[in-house]
Write a protein that holds these residues in place. Sequence first.
Motif, PDB file in Angstrom:
ATOM      1  N   SER A 123       1.997  -5.723   3.235  1.00  0.00           N
ATOM      2  CA  SER A 123       1.497  -6.940   2.701  1.00  0.00           C
ATOM      3  C   SER A 123       0.760  -6.518   1.472  1.00  0.00           C
ATOM      4  N   ARG A 124       0.245  -7.496   0.726  1.00  0.00           N
ATOM      5  CA  ARG A 124      -0.267  -7.324  -0.868  1.00  0.00           C
ATOM      6  C   ARG A 124      -1.611  -6.580  -0.697  1.00  0.00           C
ATOM      7  N   LEU A 125      -2.381  -6.996   0.482  1.00  0.00           N
ATOM      8  CA  LEU A 125      -3.615  -6.330   0.687  1.00  0.00           C
ATOM      9  C   LEU A 125      -3.562  -5.121   1.108  1.00  0.00           C
ATOM     10  N   ALA A 126      -2.678  -4.702   2.105  1.00  0.00           N
ATOM     11  CA  ALA A 126      -2.453  -3.157   2.271  1.00  0.00           C
ATOM     12  C   ALA A 126      -2.279  -2.163   1.060  1.00  0.00           C
ATOM     13  N   LEU A 127      -1.332  -2.910   0.236  1.00  0.00           N
ATOM     14  CA  LEU A 127      -0.814  -2.243  -1.064  1.00  0.00           C
ATOM     15  C   LEU A 127      -2.256  -1.763  -1.934  1.00  0.00           C
ATOM     16  N   ASP A 128      -2.903  -2.919  -2.043  1.00  0.00           N
ATOM     17  CA  ASP A 128      -4.249  -2.939  -2.668  1.00  0.00           C
ATOM     18  C   ASP A 128      -5.199  -1.612  -2.219  1.00  0.00           C
ATOM     19  N   PHE A 129      -5.243  -1.798  -0.819  1.00  0.00           N
ATOM     20  CA  PHE A 129      -6.085  -0.577  -0.228  1.00  0.00           C
ATOM     21  C   PHE A 129      -5.839   0.603  -0.315  1.00  0.00           C
ATOM     22  N   LEU A 130      -4.157   0.890  -0.338  1.00  0.00           N
ATOM     23  CA  LEU A 130      -3.713   2.142  -0.613  1.00  0.00           C
ATOM     24  C   LEU A 130      -3.733   2.755  -1.997  1.00  0.00           C
ATOM     25  N   LEU A 131      -3.587   1.471  -3.196  1.00  0.00           N
ATOM     26  CA  LEU A 131      -3.655   1.787  -4.286  1.00  0.00           C
ATOM     27  C   LEU A 131      -5.138   2.399  -4.620  1.00  0.00           C
ATOM     28  N   GLU A 132      -6.328   1.801  -3.999  1.00  0.00           N
ATOM     29  CA  GLU A 132      -7.607   2.250  -4.325  1.00  0.00           C
ATOM     30  C   GLU A 132      -7.779   3.651  -3.889  1.00  0.00           C
ATOM     31  N   ALA A 133      -6.940   4.166  -2.961  1.00  0.00           N
ATOM     32  CA  ALA A 133      -7.061   5.531  -2.255  1.00  0.00           C
ATOM     33  C   ALA A 133      -6.021   6.511  -2.962  1.00  0.00           C
ATOM     34  N   LYS A 134      -5.491   6.015  -3.963  1.00  0.00           N
ATOM     35  CA  LYS A 134      -4.666   6.817  -4.776  1.00  0.00           C
ATOM     36  C   LYS A 134      -3.334   7.229  -3.958  1.00  0.00           C
ATOM     37  N   ILE A 135      -3.010   6.595  -3.123  1.00  0.00           N
ATOM     38  CA  ILE A 135      -1.622   6.733  -2.422  1.00  0.00           C
ATOM     39  C   ILE A 135      -0.311   5.730  -3.087  1.00  0.00           C
ATOM     40  N   ALA A 136       0.762   6.577  -2.981  1.00  0.00           N
ATOM     41  CA  ALA A 136       1.975   5.692  -3.725  1.00  0.00           C
ATOM     42  C   ALA A 136       2.662   5.238  -2.469  1.00  0.00           C
TER      43      ALA A 136
END
Length: 301
Positions: A123-136
């Motif tokens: 989901s888009r929200l999960a992508l945003d959270f993982l992007l904040e954690a610097k995870i590709a």
Amino acid sequence: WGTVLEGLLLKVCASISPNVRNGDSLDARTYVKIKKIPGGLIRQSEYVDGMVITQNVAHKQMPRHMISPRIMILTFPLDYHRVDNQLISLEPLMAQEKNYLKHLTKRVADLRPHVVLVEKTVSRLALDFLLEAKIAVARGVKPSAIQQVARCTQADIIASMDRLAMEPKLGRCAELKLQTFEHPMIPGYRKTYMRFEGCHEEFGCSLIVRGADVYTLAKVKEIADFMVLVVMNLKMEMALYYDEQNISPPDADPRDERRRSNDLNDSAISTLGRSSNTGKQRQEQFDSAEKQTAEIEASLA
């Protein structure tokens, strides 16, 4: 093409080593990925000591090049499943979805991966959270690519959220980079490949063939795939011949050969010793029987 394919196939033969005792297939083609990329030159065809898959990261701000990354592989979706046919206020539902995905992505981030391959949706929200954690993140990865990357990087395939609490093993490779090619014959004009390089060579590798149109490369891929089977069978036949003739391979260490010869000598001496002991025991039994026979004849006389 002959010279280029010969060099690539020799590298495959020297690296791939299926472990049949652990359930690997004797057909090495299972562990060799051949990618055809239109354009370029024939000499730009290359051998990759790892896996190459057709994939891109899910967000343009995610890193495209990493050194010694930790790789997590998921086969379940990073998404919130809503209940169908149920009336509920929108705001509480959105808050519940956000909290659930935040908790889920935190559990993923706690394992400290650098890149996450997801077979299902994200989901888009999960992508945003993982992007904040610097995870590709790469989503929608094919099941076959999941299996190949897991084998080459020695990563556990995490099939459910509960498995995250069991400290699954993350895969490793020397380098991960994304490479994009543009050519009129490529569907959509552009295609991005994810390269996992510096993996355990004995578990799998990739061949990239270039320098022609799609039709020609398809023929080259078919020939290369068959020749992988040929060179690996030749390698196994030579190993069988050396074993039958008790000949050490050409690249064997002479010290190993001397050690093997000593072991054979020790085994032969031990066998001879056992045979000698057996002969002595039989002679003693024969002498004892003759003595008893003589005593019986004397008593009868």
